[in-house]
Structure formats: C-alpha cells, structure tokens
Design an enzyme around this catalytic site. Structure first.
Site, short mmCIF file in Angstrom:
data_model
loop_
_atom_site.label_atom_id
_atom_site.label_comp_id
_atom_site.label_asym_id
_atom_site.label_seq_id
_atom_site.Cartn_x
_atom_site.Cartn_y
_atom_site.Cartn_z
N TYR A 142 -0.23 3.46 -2.28
CA TYR A 142 0.27 2.20 -1.73
C TYR A 142 0.30 1.09 -2.78
CZ TYR A 142 0.30 3.41 3.25
OH TYR A 142 0.58 3.94 4.47
N LYS A 190 -6.92 16.58 -1.53
CA LYS A 190 -6.04 17.66 -1.99
C LYS A 190 -6.49 18.01 -3.41
CE LYS A 190 -2.41 20.29 -1.26
NZ LYS A 190 -2.36 21.32 -0.20
N ASP A 222 -4.09 19.44 4.27
CA ASP A 222 -3.20 20.24 5.13
C ASP A 222 -4.01 20.97 6.20
OD1 ASP A 222 -4.31 21.63 3.00
OD2 ASP A 222 -2.54 22.84 2.56
N ASP A 246 -3.51 7.20 6.54
CA ASP A 246 -2.43 6.63 7.35
C ASP A 246 -1.88 7.71 8.29
OD1 ASP A 246 -0.37 4.78 8.14
OD2 ASP A 246 1.01 5.90 6.85
N ASP A 250 -2.87 8.39 12.63
CA ASP A 250 -1.84 8.43 13.68
C ASP A 250 -1.90 9.77 14.42
OD1 ASP A 250 -0.86 5.91 13.02
OD2 ASP A 250 1.24 6.55 13.19
C1 IPM Z 1 -0.86 1.19 9.39
C2 IPM Z 1 0.62 1.00 9.20
C3 IPM Z 1 0.88 0.37 7.84
C4 IPM Z 1 0.36 1.32 6.78
C5 IPM Z 1 2.34 0.00 7.57
C6 IPM Z 1 2.88 -0.92 8.63
C7 IPM Z 1 2.53 -0.59 6.20
O1 IPM Z 1 1.29 2.20 9.35
O2 IPM Z 1 -1.58 0.18 9.40
O3 IPM Z 1 -1.29 2.33 9.50
O4 IPM Z 1 1.07 2.25 6.38
O5 IPM Z 1 -0.77 1.14 6.35
MG MG Z 2 0.06 3.83 9.85
#
Ligand code: IPM
Ligand code: MG
Length: 356
Positions: A142, A190, A222, A246, A250
C-alpha cells in the site's frame, strides 16, 4: 473521565450510522458520568467537495487533538472507474492511517448465534467462531516506494517493503492479544516466495521466546484463505501484512453473516480510530435503512481499546446482542417479517442502555 472524540462521518451512509453511534455514546456518558465532547471533521469525498483534499489539514489537527476518532465510511461512486479523477476519497483514508501512525487494524470475527442462518457457511462450521484478524495497516504494498508507471506508461509497479521495526510492533500487539485469549497466534504470510514474508517469520520467531505461553504458528496465505472457510474455529489471533489482511478480513466477515455488524479498531502509537468495516454503501445513503450495528460496536471497541473502560464496552455489546435477539434490526439481517430503520435501531439501543 473527560474524553474528546473526533467524529468523521465521511461519505454515503457514514453520517446516518455515525448519528446512531453518537446517541449510544451519549447514553453511556450519562450513565457512567463521563464528560464526552464531539468535534466533527470532513474526510473523503465530502472533504474533496469542500477543500479539494480527501484528508484536509483541519481534519488532521482535529484527530491529533482527540482521545479517539470515530469514523464512518469513505467512497463515492462518482470517483470509481474514473481514471481522470486526480484525487480519490480512499487516498484520504490511506493518508490518515499513515499520518496518524495507525499501524494495526483489529477486526474481531465472531458468529452471533441468532445470525447463523445469515451466513452462507454451514452452522457446524461457524457456530462458536471467535478470532481476531490483526492486519498491519501502514506498510507493505500500500505504501512501498517506488510505485507508479514507466515512462511509456506500459509497465506499472508496486513495491512491498517491511522493516523489522514495523514487523516487531505489530507482532508485539499480536502476542499480547493472544496472551489474553486462547494463546494461539497464527502468522499468515507467503514466506515460500516473498522476501518480506521471510523477514516477518524471522522476526516473529525471535520474539516468540518472550511469550512462552503463546503458541506461534505459521501459515501460507493461500492455505489460510481456505482454512478460514473450512475450519475457522482453529484460529485465535491471525496476524498478517497489509494486503493479505485486507483480503482475509473481508473473507472472514462472511462468517458473521453480514458486513453490517462488524466493527474495527485501528491502533496507533498515540492515536486510536474506530470504524465499521463496511463501506459507504452509496445506494442506501439518506434512506435510513443502513445497519448501524457495526458502527455502534465500533464504539464498544473504543471504550475497550482507547479508554480501558470495559463495563461501558460490555454494556454496548450487550445492548447490540439484545437488539439482534429481539429482532430490532435493519432489513439486511432481519429474519422474514418486520425490519426497522437505522434510527429506530439506534434509538432502541440507546434506550436499552439508559434503562439498564
Ligand atoms: C479497508 C478498505 C481500504 C483498504 C480501501 C478503501 C482503501 O478496503 O479498510 O479494508 O484497502 O484498506
Ligand atoms: Mg478492505
């Protein structure tokens, strides 16, 4: 206590869900006799519209001066798929994380008994899941330099960089969290391919002797992506670098049945930020239908992690659990039948806290 909270509602449904969280925090302040002040700032598309900058200096100063930051959501479809947009709302979020030194993102992954049917996963797999996804937040791909395009524009590059210092500070938090829980820390990386991952492992291994009662294990990313879905109960604290975190956080949210209920805390050296993990959900903005529970639960994390006020935190969590059990919830998590608006859910939880 005397507490100063910087409130950044942001874009989309941000303002509506933050409004519910503020009511809840107000009720807690009254009940436990805290003086809590709220100061509002702009961030994201809302800030671009006004200042041409998704994270204006005013907002940064506000955050620096606060004891904790409560954040709504960021993002506006008018900037998506628009390569001409010079600044994007998300840049505000990244800049904020970097400038405030918010190096660790804590996302609890739990299955709520009354929401098990909402998850696409089988009951026996998710019942009783309780782990923490700990994501490094200010390093890796990032932020690594160089990042960009070659002169002819036909090649692009991102760089993954991690220093021992960055790894140590987040691993320390990982060991400490695990020590307070089931004492198992899983480092996801990884290391069979990436040099940065190998430094993570080496650093973690060196630290492990200082935490003799925590079991440190390693897992390739993975494989972790598979195990989170197949056997999520095996995790206690999962720690990983920025991009892996990230994605895996999710993925983990599927276990809880809805993105709408998951809170997060971002921990810095001197600053703390709390936000729901869902986004700005622009389609729902202004309709009073968004689920406020993730933001309300983020305030519970705020009392716990930023202020060390555990009774306050527990009462908020209790109120939220009760609202789910009683079915006082928004349409995204309601079982067939009646659902409630954003503000009705916020009001119900506020009242529960006042009457308790
Ligand atoms: C999160 C989001 C952010 C990230 C985006 C919006 C830049 O997906 O907070 O997880 O990738 O960190
Ligand atoms: Mg995210």
């Amino acid at each position: 206590m005397n507490l100063k909270i910087a409130v950044l509602p942001g874009d989309g449904i941000g303002p509506e869900i933050i409004a519910q969280a503020i009511k809840v925090v107000g009720a807690i302040a009254e009940k436990f006799k805290h003086e809590i002040s709220f100061t509002y700032g702009l961030v994201g598309a809302a800030a671009i519209d006004q200042y041409g900058n998704p994270y204006p200096e005013e907002t940064h100063q506000l955050c620096l001066n606060a004891d904790a930051i409560l954040f709504g959501a960021i993002g506006d479809p008018k900037y998506d798929n628009n390569p001409k947009a010079k600044v994007r709302p998300e840049q505000g979020l990244l800049e904020m994380r970097k400038r405030l030194g918010l190096f660790a993102n804590i996302r609890p992954v739990i299955s709520f008994p009354s929401l098990i049917e909402k998850s696409p996963l089988k009951r026996e797999i998710i019942e009783g899941v309780d782990f923490i996804c700990l994501r490094e937040l200010t390093g890796g791909l990032y932020f690594g330099k160089p990042q960009g395009r070659s002169e002819d524009g036909k090649t692009a590059y991102d760089t993954c960089v991690y220093s021992e210092y960055e790894i140590t500070r987040i691993m320390k938090l990982g060991f400490e969290l695990a020590a307070k829980r089931q004492k198992k820390l899983t480092l996801v990386d990884k290391a069979n391919v990436l040099a940065t991952s190998r430094l993570w492992r080496e650093t973690a291994q060196n630290m492990a002797k200082d935490y003799p009662d925590v079991l440190l294990e390693y897992m390739f990313v993975d494989n972790a992506a598979m195990q989170i879905i197949q056997w999520p109960k095996r995790f206690d604290v999962l720690v990983t670098e920025n991009l892996f975190g990230d994605i895996l956080s999710d993925e983990s949210s599927v276990i809880s049945g809805s993105l709408g209920i998951l809170p997060s805390a971002s921990i810095g050296i001197e600053n703390f930020l709390f936000e729901p993990i869902h986004g700005s959900y622009p389609q729902a903005a202004g309709k009073n239908i968004a689920n406020p529970l993730a933001t309300i639960l983020s305030t519970a994390m705020m009392f716990e992690y930023a202020f060390n006020l555990n009774s306050e935190s527990s009462l908020i969590k209790e109120a939220v659990e009760k609202s789910i059990v009683e079915g006082i919830v928004t349409e995204d998590i309601s079982k067939i039948g009646k659902s409630f608006s954003t503000s009705e859910v916020g009001d119900w939880i506020t009242k529960f806290i006042k009457n308790k």
